[in-house]
Design a protein around this motif. Structure first.
Motif, short mmCIF file in Angstrom:
data_model
loop_
_atom_site.label_atom_id
_atom_site.label_comp_id
_atom_site.label_asym_id
_atom_site.label_seq_id
_atom_site.Cartn_x
_atom_site.Cartn_y
_atom_site.Cartn_z
N THR A 1 10.97 -5.57 3.58
CA THR A 1 11.63 -4.31 3.26
C THR A 1 10.88 -3.54 2.18
N GLY A 2 10.47 -4.27 1.14
CA GLY A 2 9.75 -3.63 0.05
C GLY A 2 8.42 -3.04 0.49
N MET A 3 7.70 -3.75 1.39
CA MET A 3 6.42 -3.23 1.86
C MET A 3 6.61 -1.98 2.70
N ALA A 4 7.64 -1.98 3.56
CA ALA A 4 7.91 -0.79 4.36
C ALA A 4 8.23 0.40 3.46
N ASP A 5 9.02 0.16 2.42
CA ASP A 5 9.34 1.23 1.48
C ASP A 5 8.10 1.70 0.74
N LEU A 6 7.22 0.75 0.39
CA LEU A 6 6.00 1.11 -0.33
C LEU A 6 5.09 2.00 0.53
N VAL A 7 4.91 1.63 1.81
CA VAL A 7 4.08 2.43 2.69
C VAL A 7 4.64 3.85 2.81
N GLU A 8 5.94 3.94 2.95
CA GLU A 8 6.58 5.26 3.05
C GLU A 8 6.35 6.07 1.78
N TRP A 9 6.46 5.41 0.62
CA TRP A 9 6.26 6.11 -0.65
C TRP A 9 4.80 6.52 -0.83
N VAL A 10 3.87 5.65 -0.45
CA VAL A 10 2.45 5.96 -0.56
C VAL A 10 2.13 7.23 0.23
N GLU A 11 2.69 7.33 1.43
CA GLU A 11 2.42 8.51 2.25
C GLU A 11 3.13 9.75 1.73
N VAL B 1 4.28 10.33 -1.47
CA VAL B 1 4.01 10.72 -2.86
C VAL B 1 2.56 10.47 -3.26
N TYR B 2 2.13 9.23 -3.25
CA TYR B 2 0.82 8.88 -3.83
C TYR B 2 -0.32 9.65 -3.20
N LEU B 3 -0.39 9.67 -1.88
CA LEU B 3 -1.51 10.31 -1.21
C LEU B 3 -1.41 11.83 -1.18
N ARG B 4 -0.34 12.38 -1.71
CA ARG B 4 -0.23 13.83 -1.80
C ARG B 4 -1.14 14.42 -2.88
N PRO C 1 -4.66 15.06 -4.68
CA PRO C 1 -6.01 15.16 -4.13
C PRO C 1 -6.98 14.10 -4.61
N ASP C 2 -6.75 13.51 -5.77
CA ASP C 2 -7.68 12.50 -6.27
C ASP C 2 -7.30 11.08 -5.84
N ALA C 3 -6.20 10.94 -5.12
CA ALA C 3 -5.74 9.62 -4.69
C ALA C 3 -6.52 9.18 -3.45
N GLU C 4 -7.06 7.97 -3.53
CA GLU C 4 -7.82 7.43 -2.41
C GLU C 4 -7.38 5.99 -2.16
N LEU C 5 -7.39 5.59 -0.91
CA LEU C 5 -7.11 4.19 -0.56
C LEU C 5 -8.10 3.76 0.51
N PRO C 6 -8.77 2.63 0.33
CA PRO C 6 -9.66 2.15 1.38
C PRO C 6 -8.84 1.64 2.56
N SER C 7 -9.48 1.51 3.71
CA SER C 7 -8.78 1.04 4.90
C SER C 7 -8.20 -0.35 4.72
N CYS C 8 -8.75 -1.11 3.78
CA CYS C 8 -8.32 -2.49 3.59
C CYS C 8 -7.36 -2.66 2.42
N TRP C 9 -6.68 -1.60 2.01
CA TRP C 9 -5.87 -1.69 0.78
C TRP C 9 -4.80 -2.76 0.87
N LEU C 10 -4.24 -2.97 2.05
CA LEU C 10 -3.20 -4.00 2.19
C LEU C 10 -3.77 -5.40 2.06
N TRP C 11 -5.07 -5.55 2.20
CA TRP C 11 -5.72 -6.85 2.07
C TRP C 11 -6.10 -7.15 0.63
N ARG D 1 -0.21 9.63 -17.42
CA ARG D 1 -0.82 8.34 -17.73
C ARG D 1 -0.77 7.35 -16.58
N PHE D 2 0.41 7.12 -16.02
CA PHE D 2 0.57 6.05 -15.05
C PHE D 2 -0.22 6.31 -13.76
N ARG D 3 0.02 7.45 -13.13
CA ARG D 3 -0.66 7.72 -11.86
C ARG D 3 -2.18 7.82 -12.02
#
Length: 216
Positions: A77-87, A89-92, A94-104, A139-141
């Motif tokens: 449940t937490g991971m599903a919520d995290l993916v939803e939040w990443v899409e 909020v986080y990736l909104r 412009p300087d936010a980047e995630l590699p294809s392997c971020w879940l690994w 600071r945090f982000r």
């Protein structure tokens, strides 16, 4: 004599008025403190709460984060919520980047996990504040973005396949077998044990591997 008595009465009346005013301010302060204590007691997670299970007030406790996750259903449940939040909020940004392997990368998931929690706490109706929102933005982000870019900015999923640089067992704590001796010496004598020859050899091997890894 009458004028003097009137002066005294006036002074007493003013003093009494000031006392009433201060008493009213004190009562207001006490009520505010009581409300703050109630809010803190409700927002504090109870011991033993699930990883992401919401409390009675609907807020999510910090739990053990992702690295200490043990409850499978809560983790899903937490991971599903995290993916939803990443899409959402986080990736909104412009300087936010995630590699294809971020879940690994468990460390990446952990960073985003707590950043999401800090975001929710900052915007929470009863405990949130503009100052906490500002801290999240200032600071945090940016801190998480910087650390993730430095740690996994050049990584990709193929490196996690068998034979890749990221494949294999997770790193172990170096010289972990010395932990018991260190704890015993420190708690009984407030001294640290002298390293043995095998420990020095193991440390040299570990440090060389770390140096090669850092210079790739």
């Amino acid at each position: 004599m009458t004028d003097e008595r009137d002066t005294v009465v006036t002074a007493l009346a003013r003093s009494l008025e000031r006392s009433h005013r201060r008493l009213g301010e004190l009562e207001t302060l006490v009520r505010q403190l009581a409300a703050d204590v109630t809010s803190l007691s409700r927002s504090r997670p109870a011991p033993g709460d699930a990883l992401t299970g919401a409390g009675d007030d609907g807020r999510e406790p910090a739990g053990g984060g992702w690295l200490l996750a043990e409850d499978r259903e809560a983790a899903l449940t937490g991971m599903a919520d995290l993916v939803e939040w990443v899409e959402a909020v986080y990736l909104r940004y412009p300087d936010a980047e995630l590699p294809s392997c971020w879940l690994w990368h468990p460390a990446v998931v952990e960073e985003l996990w707590w950043l999401r929690g800090a975001h929710a706490a900052a915007y929470e109706d009863s405990a949130g504040s503009w100052q906490r929102i500002g801290d999240w933005h200032d600071r945090f982000r940016p801190g998480v973005v910087k650390r993730l870019r430095a740690a996994v900015g050049g990584c990709e999923l193929v490196l996690h396949a068998p034979g890749g640089e990221q494949a294999g067992a997770p790193s172990l704590a170096p010289l972990a077998d010395a932990a018991a001796n260190v704890a015993d010496a420190w708690t009984t004598r407030r001294l640290l044990p002298e390293p043995s020859d095998p420990q020095l050899a193991a440390a040299e091997q570990h440090d060389r591997a770390q140096h090669r890894k850092a210079n790739r």
